[in-house]
Every structure is written in C-alpha cells, then in structure tokens.
Motif scaffolding. Sequence first.
Motif, mmCIF file in Angstrom:
data_model
loop_
_atom_site.group_PDB
_atom_site.id
_atom_site.type_symbol
_atom_site.label_atom_id
_atom_site.label_comp_id
_atom_site.label_asym_id
_atom_site.label_seq_id
_atom_site.Cartn_x
_atom_site.Cartn_y
_atom_site.Cartn_z
ATOM 1 N N THR A 133 0.290 12.052 3.923
ATOM 2 C CA THR A 133 -0.806 11.269 4.504
ATOM 3 C C THR A 133 -0.485 10.983 5.959
ATOM 4 O O THR A 133 0.636 10.549 6.275
ATOM 5 C CB THR A 133 -0.988 9.930 3.753
ATOM 6 N N CYS A 148 3.323 -0.898 3.980
ATOM 7 C CA CYS A 148 2.816 0.413 3.593
ATOM 8 C C CYS A 148 3.889 1.461 3.847
ATOM 9 O O CYS A 148 4.623 1.398 4.838
ATOM 10 C CB CYS A 148 1.535 0.752 4.349
ATOM 11 N N PRO A 151 -0.906 7.900 -1.115
ATOM 12 C CA PRO A 151 -1.481 8.465 -2.350
ATOM 13 C C PRO A 151 -0.500 9.356 -3.103
ATOM 14 O O PRO A 151 0.325 10.056 -2.504
ATOM 15 C CB PRO A 151 -2.678 9.267 -1.825
ATOM 16 N N THR A 166 4.417 12.075 -3.995
ATOM 17 C CA THR A 166 3.634 11.534 -2.892
ATOM 18 C C THR A 166 2.932 12.654 -2.130
ATOM 19 O O THR A 166 3.537 13.676 -1.803
ATOM 20 C CB THR A 166 4.528 10.746 -1.926
ATOM 21 N N LEU A 207 -2.894 6.082 6.646
ATOM 22 C CA LEU A 207 -2.239 5.093 5.809
ATOM 23 C C LEU A 207 -2.418 3.690 6.393
ATOM 24 O O LEU A 207 -2.671 2.723 5.661
ATOM 25 C CB LEU A 207 -0.744 5.418 5.670
ATOM 26 N N LEU A 221 -5.903 2.574 5.556
ATOM 27 C CA LEU A 221 -5.983 2.175 4.153
ATOM 28 C C LEU A 221 -5.383 0.774 3.966
ATOM 29 O O LEU A 221 -5.927 -0.050 3.224
ATOM 30 C CB LEU A 221 -5.240 3.198 3.289
ATOM 31 N N SER A 250 -1.471 -0.355 -10.429
ATOM 32 C CA SER A 250 -1.740 1.004 -10.898
ATOM 33 C C SER A 250 -0.450 1.812 -11.024
ATOM 34 O O SER A 250 -0.401 2.783 -11.779
ATOM 35 C CB SER A 250 -2.701 1.717 -9.944
ATOM 36 N N THR A 303 0.854 -1.188 0.000
ATOM 37 C CA THR A 303 0.000 0.000 0.000
ATOM 38 C C THR A 303 0.885 1.232 0.000
ATOM 39 O O THR A 303 1.603 1.492 0.976
ATOM 40 C CB THR A 303 -0.932 0.012 1.219
#
Length: 271
Positions: free
Chosen positions: A56, A88, A42, A53, A61, A64, A117, A39
Amino acid sequence: MIKTILAIVEGPVRGTGFIDAVLGLAEYRQAHVIFDILTAAPLLSANLAPLGTLYTLPGELRQLTREHASSLRTLLPPGSQAEVVSHCDDVGWIPGDLRATAPLADMIVIGPGDAWSIDWLRRRTIETVLVASGTPVLLLPPGRSLRSVEHAVLGWKPEPAAMRALHHLVALAAPGARIDVVAVKHGLDDLPETVLDPVVALLSRHGFSVKGHALDRSETPQERLTSFALDRGADLLVVGGFAHSRVREILLGGVTRSLIGDPRLPVLMVH
C-alpha cells in the motif's frame, strides 16, 4: 486514581458498544480518554496475519488512517474532550510501534474480539502493552462496562505480578468492597491456604471485606477463576500477567492467554 484512560481500537471501529463503555467508565472516574486507532495495511486475509500484507502506498495508508479517525470522532458525543490518536503500519509492526509511542495512561482498555477484524493484532497488542507499558490492562467482554467495583475476585499466586495486581485493585475498588482472594491448587501437596492468610490480612487493613478461597483444580486455572467470579457475581476479575519468552515473541502464561482470548467478565491484568 484513574485520571487518564487509553482505549485501543482497530480501525474502522465496529459498533459503538465499546466506545460507549469507555466513555461511561471515564465519566464515572472523571478521567480523560485517549482513543488510539490502529490501522493496518490491507491483508490478503485477516487469518494470515502477521503475514499476507498487500503493498500500500504510504499516502493511501495515511488517508485510510485519517478516515478511521474521522469515523470514530463521529461516534463521540457533542462537546466530547476525548483525544483521538492513530498508529498505522504493516500489521506485524503496529504492536512494536505501540511499545515505543503509545500515549501514557493510568489504565489501558481493550474491547472484545468481535470488535476487531484481525484477531492476531488484538492478541499481540494486549500482550505487548501488558508487558512493555507497565500499565494495567482492562479487557471488556461484549456488552459489559466497568464503573464502581463493589465486588472483585483476585487470582493469587505468590509472585510479583500478583502483588502489583493487588495494589492496583486497592486503588480501583470502592471503599468497603468485597474481595475474594482465590488460589487454584496445582496438586495434592499444594497448600495455598497458608499463602492466602497474609493477603487477606493486608486487604482487610484497607477496609475491604475479604475472604480467601483455595480451589481444587477440577478445571483449567483460567476456567476455575472465571467460573468462580461469574458464580459470585463479581464485577471484576484481577490477575497478574506472566511473561516467559524474551527471544522470539511474548508468551504469557496459560491463564493469561486464555483470558485474553475469551474474557467473560471484565478482567484487569497487571504485569
């Protein structure tokens, strides 16, 4: 023998194809599966990685990360014994985190680019675990799995990485499997035929049906190997992964890097 498989995915998981392929491979090999979900914090844009980046909060995080782990567990069949672990961090740091704390496994499996992605994260993850873990890395293209290896193509160069790839192939291939050992010529004075004879002999002593092939370099080596394997209907292409830079980043040889970006059949890489 393959008894522990580490499957690395980017959260949130996109589709069930890769998950099903890993579970099928594990069932065939009677192996335990560990899914490691990456992870990343964002980003302004996935194309900016490893830059861009967005700040966050650590708690956000972690939340998420828990959501990504929970969503993957819903894709597993009832009663599945597969483990789910997580990493993460800032996208630029996750590959380094993997180098230090990735679970131990007999094989690492990573899916196609359309399941990620952030293309940079996938590539860097593959490069990092290939070089740092010492574990063979299996790359699966879209819609492909790997169970019994009845026919494999071994891309050969007289280097230690190729020899290690050979040993892993011996352990993975089905008894009596067909193996094509392929060397791609680099020039008119290059005579790989003399290099292939002892490789063919070694694999033949293991009971495999083996042939050696010295191919002219009419295409790039990676295209030549891939085209040969596809034309032969091979289940698996096996190559050694070669690292060159130890200063700025991990830079793999041209064949290796191209296969990472566009595997058209299952590819096993060994460093």
